[in-house]
Scaffold this active site. Structure first.
Site: not given
Ligand code: AMP
Length: 188
Positions: A16, A91, A130, A134, A145
């Site tokens: 993504k 989300r 990866r 992270r 997740r």
């Molecule tokens: P990502 O980089 O998109 O995988 O996001 C990393 C983490 O940030 C996620 O596992 C959530 O803990 C938090 N996060 C990112 N976007 C959202 C969202 N729209 N709603 C809630 N938590 C988020």
């Protein structure tokens, strides 16, 4: 010129973020990645950032209100005038409803939603291998997740049923970008 308002949805490891960057460049619109914005807030040492960090490290979602405020403020910036690509938001269905309201408030045109589809085993394989790992790329967090995606985020696709294009996220990165661009131009 009409705006290009895009939402990219996909499970962790679906590519993504990579596709959002490539589409942002292709269409000349900003990529709005709530995960990146939250990681920056967490690194800044603010109180809200600290709370977000421990939630993120465990692979859970931060509260809707927090991300909704972030997105509302970000979409109001001038660089979003030609459109935007949301990466990692909404989300939850609550976030999707809030976004509908924000876009209405801001008088914006319709959104198109791209869902990346990748098999679960492939997601786990990709994330655990990866290169640049992270804080939330460990097995326990990853399991959370993936569960959170199935439980909270998959229903968001239903919310956008009529605006949705599903794209096979397995295979070559550049070909996937082309498939997305083609699907978006075909239907309009
Ligand atoms: P990502 O980089 O998109 O995988 O996001 C990393 C983490 O940030 C996620 O596992 C959530 O803990 C938090 N996060 C990112 N976007 C959202 C969202 N729209 N709603 C809630 N938590 C988020």
């Amino acid at each position: 010129m009409s705006e290009r308002n895009l939402i990219l949805i996909g499970p962790p490891g679906s590519g993504k973020g990579t596709q959002a960057k490539r589409l942002a460049k292709r269409f000349g619109i900003p990529q709005i990645a709530t995960g990146d914005i939250l990681r920056e807030a967490a690194a800044s040492g603010s109180e809200a950032g600290g709370r977000a960090r421990s939630i993120m490290e465990r692979g859970h979602l931060v509260p809707d209100d927090l991300v909704i405020d972030i997105v509302r403020a970000r979409l109001a910036k001038e660089d979003c005038n030609p459109g935007f690509i949301l990466d990692g938001f909404p989300r939850t269905t609550g976030q999707a409803e809030a976004l509908d309201a924000i876009l209405r408030e801001q008088g914006r045109g319709p959104v198109r939603v791209v869902a990346l589809v990748v098999a679960d085993e492939e997601l786990v394989r990709r994330i655990l291998s990866r290169g640049e790992s992270r804080a939330d790329d460990n097995e326990g967090s990853l399991r959370n997740r993936l569960e959170v995606y199935d439980r909270e985020t998959a229903p968001v696709l239903e919310h956008y049923r009529s605006a949705l294009v599903e794209i096979d996220g397995m295979g070559d990165m550049a070909q996937i970008t082309d498939a997305i661009v083609e699907a978006l131009t075909e239907q309009r």
